[in-house]
Design a protein around this motif. Sequence first.
Motif, short mmCIF file in Angstrom:
data_model
loop_
_atom_site.label_atom_id
_atom_site.label_comp_id
_atom_site.label_asym_id
_atom_site.label_seq_id
_atom_site.Cartn_x
_atom_site.Cartn_y
_atom_site.Cartn_z
N ARG A 76 50.97 55.40 35.51
CA ARG A 76 51.37 54.03 34.99
C ARG A 76 50.48 53.11 35.44
O ARG A 76 50.20 52.65 36.65
CB ARG A 76 52.67 53.84 35.18
CG ARG A 76 53.12 52.51 34.69
CD ARG A 76 54.99 52.43 34.68
NE ARG A 76 55.31 52.50 36.02
CZ ARG A 76 55.76 51.14 36.43
NH1 ARG A 76 55.63 50.18 35.91
NH2 ARG A 76 56.19 51.33 37.89
N LEU A 77 49.77 52.50 34.41
CA LEU A 77 48.66 51.08 34.79
C LEU A 77 49.56 49.90 34.57
O LEU A 77 50.01 49.80 33.35
CB LEU A 77 47.52 51.48 33.73
CG LEU A 77 46.75 52.81 33.79
CD1 LEU A 77 45.65 52.68 33.05
CD2 LEU A 77 46.41 53.01 35.24
N VAL A 78 49.16 49.00 35.29
CA VAL A 78 49.73 47.73 35.28
C VAL A 78 48.92 46.64 35.34
O VAL A 78 47.95 46.73 36.35
CB VAL A 78 50.89 47.55 36.34
CG1 VAL A 78 51.56 46.06 36.38
CG2 VAL A 78 51.92 48.51 36.42
N VAL A 79 48.87 45.59 34.45
CA VAL A 79 47.89 44.63 34.80
C VAL A 79 48.87 43.36 34.64
O VAL A 79 49.97 43.07 34.11
CB VAL A 79 46.79 44.56 33.57
CG1 VAL A 79 46.01 45.75 33.43
CG2 VAL A 79 47.60 44.31 32.12
N SER A 80 48.22 42.23 35.38
CA SER A 80 48.71 40.83 35.26
C SER A 80 47.81 39.77 34.43
O SER A 80 46.76 39.99 34.00
CB SER A 80 48.54 40.36 36.68
OG SER A 80 48.77 38.77 36.74
N ASP A 81 48.86 39.21 33.71
CA ASP A 81 48.46 37.95 32.78
C ASP A 81 47.79 36.83 33.45
O ASP A 81 47.03 36.20 32.73
CB ASP A 81 49.38 37.27 31.80
CG ASP A 81 50.10 38.52 30.92
OD1 ASP A 81 49.20 39.45 30.57
OD2 ASP A 81 51.33 38.58 30.57
N TYR A 82 47.72 36.94 34.70
CA TYR A 82 47.57 35.60 35.53
C TYR A 82 46.29 35.93 36.54
O TYR A 82 45.71 35.12 37.29
CB TYR A 82 48.44 35.09 36.08
CG TYR A 82 49.51 34.60 35.13
CD1 TYR A 82 49.39 33.87 34.01
CD2 TYR A 82 50.86 35.30 35.27
CE1 TYR A 82 50.36 33.46 33.23
CE2 TYR A 82 51.93 35.04 34.36
CZ TYR A 82 51.52 34.11 33.23
OH TYR A 82 52.70 33.98 32.36
N HIS A 83 45.83 37.39 36.75
CA HIS A 83 44.96 37.63 37.70
C HIS A 83 43.85 38.54 36.74
O HIS A 83 44.35 39.74 36.61
CB HIS A 83 45.45 38.46 38.87
CG HIS A 83 46.54 37.48 39.48
ND1 HIS A 83 47.93 37.53 39.10
CD2 HIS A 83 46.41 36.55 40.55
CE1 HIS A 83 48.39 36.82 40.08
NE2 HIS A 83 47.63 36.17 40.67
N ARG A 84 42.58 38.18 36.75
CA ARG A 84 41.59 38.94 35.96
C ARG A 84 40.40 38.85 36.66
O ARG A 84 40.07 38.06 37.59
CB ARG A 84 41.40 38.40 34.64
CG ARG A 84 43.04 39.01 33.64
CD ARG A 84 42.71 38.32 32.46
NE ARG A 84 43.89 38.76 31.51
CZ ARG A 84 44.12 38.79 30.29
NH1 ARG A 84 43.09 38.20 29.55
NH2 ARG A 84 44.98 39.04 29.62
#
Length: 233
Positions: A77-85
Amino acid sequence: MRLSMLSIIPVVLATGACFSLGRDTPPLEQYVLGGTPAASAGVLSPDPNGLTVGLRRLDLTPYLATPDIVVRRGASRLVVSDYHRWGGDPVEGINRAFAGYLIAAGPVRAVDVAPWPVRSQHDMVLQLHISRFEGAAPDDETAVQGDAHILASWELHRPRNGALLARGVTDYRAGGWRVGDYPALVALLDGALEHMAGDIVACMARIGAVASDVPAAEAEPLVCAPAAATGTP
């Protein structure tokens, strides 16, 4: 961009006319690699007898070649943040930072990052293939401890004819990451690049006379495959 300018700092983007942020919406933070003193030293070493290396464009697995900083939960399961890139192209950012770590690990005098001038002279050409460069945490959403993981294969080639000199693998986990702390994750991923530079420099030292003008048919490529490792900050 000079490597000395690549520091691990969040960049808070100013809000523009295109959109507005609510009072409770966190700002977007962007990160770049190469913030340790080793990577910030530049692409030239004072050692006049060191090797010169051509670093080809990084082969980065597609799901990592995006602005998202990826965290893997459990096995798949891959998780990304809308606020850290990432603050730029991750392929270019990883290559630039890694060049600095390769210099710092020695005995490398200079690293040319592709594309380099046509007449450039190199002792070796290096190709990296990175399939994991991410945070890793248990699938359990309540878990707060994770680590940073790099999994990469790499090859060293003779520049004159492209003959394979050596190949290897780096599989490294840096522990001590608190899930959700993105500045700490970027710092640990920087450390993982530094660890991989050490693996490759150790392999270069084993090549020895293989890097000379010995005919390719007479020189068997080395296999440099360090065992999986775990580090702590």
